[in-house]
Design a protein around this motif. Structure first.
Motif, PDB file in Angstrom:
ATOM      1  N   ALA A 104     -68.107  27.253  15.963  1.00 39.62           N
ATOM      2  CA  ALA A 104     -69.004  27.795  17.160  1.00 39.62           C
ATOM      3  C   ALA A 104     -67.926  27.123  18.432  1.00 39.62           C
ATOM      4  CB  ALA A 104     -70.362  27.016  17.296  1.00 39.62           C
ATOM      5  N   ARG A 158     -71.579  17.327  10.792  1.00 41.19           N
ATOM      6  CA  ARG A 158     -71.142  17.741  12.053  1.00 41.19           C
ATOM      7  C   ARG A 158     -69.472  17.851  11.838  1.00 41.19           C
ATOM      8  NH1 ARG A 158     -73.740  17.932  16.938  1.00 41.19           N
ATOM      9  NH2 ARG A 158     -71.851  19.439  17.430  1.00 41.19           N
ATOM     10  N   GLY A 159     -68.867  18.827  12.450  1.00 39.46           N
ATOM     11  CA  GLY A 159     -67.537  18.946  12.447  1.00 39.46           C
ATOM     12  C   GLY A 159     -67.034  19.701  10.988  1.00 39.46           C
ATOM     13  N   GLU A 171     -71.613  29.418  14.857  1.00 39.13           N
ATOM     14  CA  GLU A 171     -70.430  29.961  13.972  1.00 39.13           C
ATOM     15  C   GLU A 171     -70.401  31.427  13.703  1.00 39.13           C
ATOM     16  OE1 GLU A 171     -71.298  26.906  13.879  1.00 39.13           O
ATOM     17  OE2 GLU A 171     -69.615  25.857  13.982  1.00 39.13           O
TER      18      GLU A 171
END
Ligand code: ADP
Ligand code: ASP
Ligand code: MG
Length: 455
Positions: free
Chosen positions: A38, A199-200, A118
């Motif tokens: 994103a 996350r990530g 995303e």
């Protein structure tokens, strides 16, 4: 030659960044699958919306504006019109999910919603490539067949099933000379719904895609010159490590080096695929290559990372070590509730776990409902951080731990827990949160050095 090329939030986050990214992709001669995150800040704003911190219209209008403004600057008018209709459709779908969530919140829908940035990036980058005649095509994780297992918010890829699907759904596109632009961050869970990798997670997606396509290389394009000796935001003297072994990178990523998602290394390591970390904003810089590499260290340590917001839960039971069944039940129970356990240590009558503080309530609930007559009590020490020091030569050098701990004692920090020997390349220990940054800077200064070359 096949590559997977992942571009992170800042690399897709502005008109300028998108132009740099397109130039990197189009210069690449290999067949490539692109994986995108994103735009920077978007996943955070989706999370904030779930928490009721912003209005649905505010977030959807903001996304429509941000993505369309970037796209308008990058593509011709005819392609832009077609793109804008698709963008509106995707944003409209998000609005529907957010409305449903407001009335009936559930974990599965949370993952669907936070995966939305995303999807918008994949559409945007694919259309920009298309408008330049470069064969871009948006491929969502659903369309690619990225299969996830595990828990919502913390899924893992099923590499075998994903390999089968990517060979069927994505490889033919590469063979036709197309550039598939895949959504990072999530796969499809056992219930057939999006499940994020934490996350990530787009770094991990790229590694999974490289593995599934049997690629020659997995490139992670980010906003720093490679994997560095420490987080450059904490240690301004940190410098790039040009070559690393898989295990060094894996330990550092798991124990706090945010440049790679904690599980990025495993899928590529399985197939011996090289993992490169490169800077979108300085593509000429050499970056880092991560692969099988033994005895690469020149000094004692290569890199240092820290992970904050952790807690130690210590469980007491007399002569615990003589009750292997209880030990295994406790390990299963605590790690099940904590998701990630960062260290475990035992004594005659205690077992201590280092866990993320945001999982503390779940862990305590689990221990309390065990009804184990043998569990006498537990204690919690919050606000601690784990420091991870890595060097592939460390295990062979006597006295490294003593030197590192002497350095730590100068900060006045008490060492609460130690883990050495479990890994061949890492020395991990736990200190109070408020000493973590000072400890990282001191260790870097004494054992790693700098300022060295910055590229
Ligand atoms: P992306 O959006 O490209 O995924 P991230 O913000 O997730 O980028 O990761 C890149 C950031 O990781 C860098 O800006 C840097 O501040 C941080 N970082 C932490 N540890 C390291 C390290 N050892 N080497 C390089 N960067 C690091
Ligand atoms: N967009 C997701 C996040 O911010 C995944 C990623 O950027 O890798 O966590
Ligand atoms: Mg990242």
């Amino acid at each position: 030659m096949i590559k997977s090329m992942k571009f992170g939030g800042t690399s897709v986050g502005s008109v300028d960044a998108l132009e740099r990214m397109i130039s990197i992709i189009t210069k690449e001669e290999a067949n490539k699958a692109v994986v995108v995150s994103a735009m920077s800040g978007v996943t955070n704003s989706l999370v904030a919306c779930l928490d009721g911190k912003s209005e649905i219209a505010e977030i959807t209008n903001g996304l429509l504006e941000r993505y369309s403004a970037a796209a308008k600057a990058a593509m011709d008018e005819i392609v832009y019109k077609e793109y804008y209709n698709k963008l509106e459709d995707r944003v409209g779908k998000l609005a529907e999910h957010l409305e449903t969530y407001k009335d009936a919140p559930c974990l599965a829908l949370q993952d669907t919603i936070v995966s939305w940035g995303e999807r918008l990036s994949s559409l945007t980058v694919a259309y920009i490539l298309q408008s330049r005649g470069k064969g871009g095509i948006s491929v969502t994780s659903e369309e690619a067949g990225i299969v996830a297992d595990g828990a919502y918010g913390n899924g893992s890829a099923n590499l075998e099933a994903t390999h089968h699907n990517l060979q069927k759904n994505v490889l033919p596109l590469l063979e036709e000379g197309m550039v598939p632009v895949l959504t990072g961050y999530y796969g499809i869970g056992p219930e057939g719904r999006p499940m994020t990798f934490g996350r990530g997670g787009s770094d991990y997606s790229s590694s999974v895609v490289a593995c599934g396509l049997e690629a020659n290389c997995c490139e992670i394009w980010t906003d720093v010159n490679g994997f560095m000796t420490a987080d450059p935001r904490v240690v301004p003297d940190a410098f790039t490590i040009h070559e690393m072994d898989y295990s060094e990178a894996a330990e550092l990523a798991y124990f706090g080096a945010k440049v790679l998602h904690p599980r990025t290394v495993e899928p590529v390591r399985k197939r011996g695929i090289a993992l490169a970390v490169k800077n979108t904003f300085n593509p000429e810089a050499k970056g880092t290559i991560i692969r099988n590499l033994k005895n690469s260290s020149q000094g004692i340590l290569r890199s240092v990372a820290s992970k904050v917001d952790l807690s130690i839960v210590k469980i007491y039971s007399s002569e615990l070590v003589y009750q292997p069944d209880l030990v295994s039940r406790l390990v299963a129970s605590v790690s099940g509730a904590a998701g990630n356990t960062y260290a475990v240590s035992t004594s005659l009558s205690t077992i201590a776990f280092l866990i993320p503080s945001n999982k503390l309530d779940d862990v305590i609930n689990r221990i309390s409902t065990m009804h184990e007559a043998q569990v006498e009590k537990y204690t919690v020490k919050g606000n601690v951080a784990l420091i991870c020091c890595v060097g592939d030569n460390m295990i062979n050098m006597p006295g490294v731990a003593a030197k590192v701990f002497a350095n730590i004692s100068e900060t006045g920090a008490n060492i609460e827990m130690i883990s050495e020997g479990a890994s061949d390349v890492a020395l991990n220990f736990v200190i109070p949160d408020d000493k973590a940054l000072e400890a990282v800077r001191n260790i870097h200064k004494e054992f790693i050095g700098g300022p060295h070359e910055k590229i």
